[in-house]
Design a protein around this motif. Structure first.
Motif: not given
Length: 121
Positions: A23-29, A58-65, A67-70, A73-77
């Motif tokens: 699930k984390r890999s899918t979110t990241y990809l 967005m192209a610059i800051f999306l890699p950081y976001l 990783v953080v979101i992936a 989101s695993a801990d929230m569910t």
């Protein structure tokens, strides 16, 4: 007592590590695909304007976001432990112990005689 149509779960275990990693890999990809689209929009959309800077940011800051979101989101569910719906009532004490019996110490002694040791060999 409270009752519900849902059966009480035996355990409330979190998701399996393999499933969680998927699930984390899918979110990241998915977020990295959005980054590639933003990068392409920066290069190919003309005339350049304020939205070009938005796509670039967005192209610059999306890699950081991503990783953080992936990872968040695993801990929230993650499921939480559920308490039992029904509790067994404790039986009422039949009789209170007498104060004399409660104060007298109980001593248990185990003595071994030499004859018993000789017979064991």
């Amino acid at each position: 007592m409270k009752s519900s149509a849902k059966p009480q779960p035996a355990t409330s275990l979190p998701r399996a590590p393999k499933e969680d990693a998927g699930k984390r890999s899918t979110t990241y990809l998915v977020m990295m695909a959005i980054r590639l689209v933003c990068f392409a929009l920066v290069l190919f959309v003309t005339p350049y304007s304020w939205y070009t800077w938005v796509f670039a940011a967005m192209a610059i800051f999306l890699p950081y976001l991503a990783v953080v979101i992936a990872n968040v989101s695993a801990d929230m569910t993650a499921p939480t432990a559920l308490g039992p719906e029904r509790m067994i009532e404790a039986p009422a004490p039949s009789a209170a112990p007498s104060p004399a019996a409660a104060q007298a110490p109980q001593i248990i002694r185990i003595d071994e005689s030499p004859q018993e040791r000789a017979g064991e060999s």
